[in-house]
Motif scaffolding. Structure first.
Motif, short mmCIF file in Angstrom:
data_model
loop_
_atom_site.label_atom_id
_atom_site.label_comp_id
_atom_site.label_asym_id
_atom_site.label_seq_id
_atom_site.Cartn_x
_atom_site.Cartn_y
_atom_site.Cartn_z
N UNK A 38 -15.73 4.10 -7.36
CA UNK A 38 -14.58 3.51 -8.04
C UNK A 38 -14.28 2.17 -7.39
N UNK A 39 -14.02 1.16 -8.21
CA UNK A 39 -13.62 -0.16 -7.72
C UNK A 39 -12.30 -0.54 -8.37
N UNK A 40 -11.34 -0.88 -7.53
CA UNK A 40 -10.04 -1.38 -8.00
C UNK A 40 -9.86 -2.79 -7.47
N UNK A 41 -9.44 -3.69 -8.36
CA UNK A 41 -9.20 -5.08 -8.00
C UNK A 41 -7.69 -5.28 -7.93
N UNK A 42 -7.22 -5.73 -6.78
CA UNK A 42 -5.78 -5.91 -6.61
C UNK A 42 -5.28 -7.09 -7.44
N UNK A 43 -4.10 -6.89 -8.00
CA UNK A 43 -3.39 -7.93 -8.73
C UNK A 43 -1.96 -7.92 -8.23
N UNK A 44 -1.24 -9.03 -8.40
CA UNK A 44 0.16 -9.01 -8.00
C UNK A 44 0.89 -7.84 -8.67
N UNK A 45 1.53 -7.02 -7.88
CA UNK A 45 2.31 -5.91 -8.43
C UNK A 45 1.61 -4.57 -8.44
N UNK A 46 0.28 -4.52 -8.19
CA UNK A 46 -0.39 -3.22 -8.22
C UNK A 46 -0.92 -2.77 -6.87
N UNK A 47 -0.69 -3.55 -5.82
CA UNK A 47 -1.27 -3.23 -4.51
C UNK A 47 -0.84 -1.86 -3.98
N UNK A 48 0.44 -1.54 -4.10
CA UNK A 48 0.91 -0.24 -3.61
C UNK A 48 0.23 0.90 -4.35
N UNK A 49 0.09 0.76 -5.65
CA UNK A 49 -0.52 1.82 -6.45
C UNK A 49 -1.98 2.02 -6.05
N UNK A 50 -2.73 0.92 -5.92
CA UNK A 50 -4.17 1.02 -5.62
C UNK A 50 -4.43 1.46 -4.19
N UNK A 51 -3.60 0.97 -3.25
CA UNK A 51 -3.89 1.22 -1.83
C UNK A 51 -3.23 2.48 -1.30
N UNK A 52 -2.25 3.01 -1.99
CA UNK A 52 -1.59 4.21 -1.51
C UNK A 52 -1.82 5.38 -2.46
N UNK A 53 -1.23 5.31 -3.64
CA UNK A 53 -1.27 6.45 -4.55
C UNK A 53 -2.69 6.77 -5.02
N UNK A 54 -3.38 5.76 -5.52
CA UNK A 54 -4.73 6.01 -6.03
C UNK A 54 -5.69 6.35 -4.90
N UNK A 55 -5.53 5.71 -3.76
CA UNK A 55 -6.37 6.02 -2.60
C UNK A 55 -6.32 7.52 -2.34
N UNK A 56 -5.12 8.08 -2.25
CA UNK A 56 -4.97 9.51 -1.97
C UNK A 56 -5.56 10.37 -3.09
#
Length: 196
Positions: free
Chosen positions: A119-137
């Motif tokens: 899985x690859x997620x590209x950070x955008x303004x406003x989605x960093x918390x979701x990608x790096x915390x919630x989705x990571x888990x």
């Protein structure tokens, strides 16, 4: 049937069965039954990076009988405790920027069910918390074998490998580095190609 996302109760827990009844244009994801907006249309930098990564991944995966998918593409993650594939018992539906799935049995006409290999997620303004915390888990719990987080602002990629049901972070990669996947050793390329 819900035709406007404003009709949704943000405090309620929803299942994939609920998700299927929604008839509105807003893109949303379910993370453990809670609604998260996918947000506005990705900016140009995000789209360019996604396109470049998709090109590299397509050329790599195509002859290997793996499948590459780009957002919007629904991935239903199964609760590791229940292992149920019933729509009413699935509470996480994500739309990764890119994912590679090598097991055709995980793919159906509605998207994928079960953990992608990559899985690859590209950070955008406003989605960093979701990608790096919630989705990571969630990706870790679901059994995604390799997770890349791409940060366009810093021109870096963070790679996490699943080992004994836990993500282990590799050394962060910067623009001058060559990336090599642990999952797919023959997948290697210079990051400069992605960020320029």
């Amino acid at each position: 049937m819900i035709t406007d996302s404003n009709e949704l109760d943000l405090n309620k827990t929803y299942s994939y069965a609920d998700y299927l009844t929604w008839q509105f244009d807003d893109r949303v994801e379910l993370l453990n039954g809670k609604i998260f907006s996918v947000g506005s249309t990705p900016n140009t930098t995000h789209q360019r990076i996604s396109r470049e990564l998709a090109g590299v991944l397509y050329n790599f995966s195509h002859p290997r009988s793996c499948n590459l998918f780009a957002a919007p593409f629904d991935v239903r993650l199964i609760d590791s405790n229940k292992k149920s594939k019933l729509d009413k018992e699935i509470f996480t539906v994500v739309q990764p920027d890119l994912c590679v799935i090598c097991d055709d049995s995980k793919i159906d006409e509605r998207g994928a069910i079960g953990a992608p290999d990559l899985v690859i997620e590209i950070l955008s303004p406003g989605n960093s918390n979701k990608e790096m915390k919630y989705k990571f888990d969630l990706y870790e719990e679901a059994g995604v074998l390799e997770y890349w987080i791409v940060n366009p602002a810093d021109k870096t990629i963070f790679i996490y490998i699943l080992k004994e049901n836990q993500f282990i972070g590799m050394h962060p990669l910067i623009e001058e580095d060559t990336i090599q996947s642990r999952l797919f050793p023959n997948l290697d390329f210079q990051l400069a190609k992605i960020f320029n």
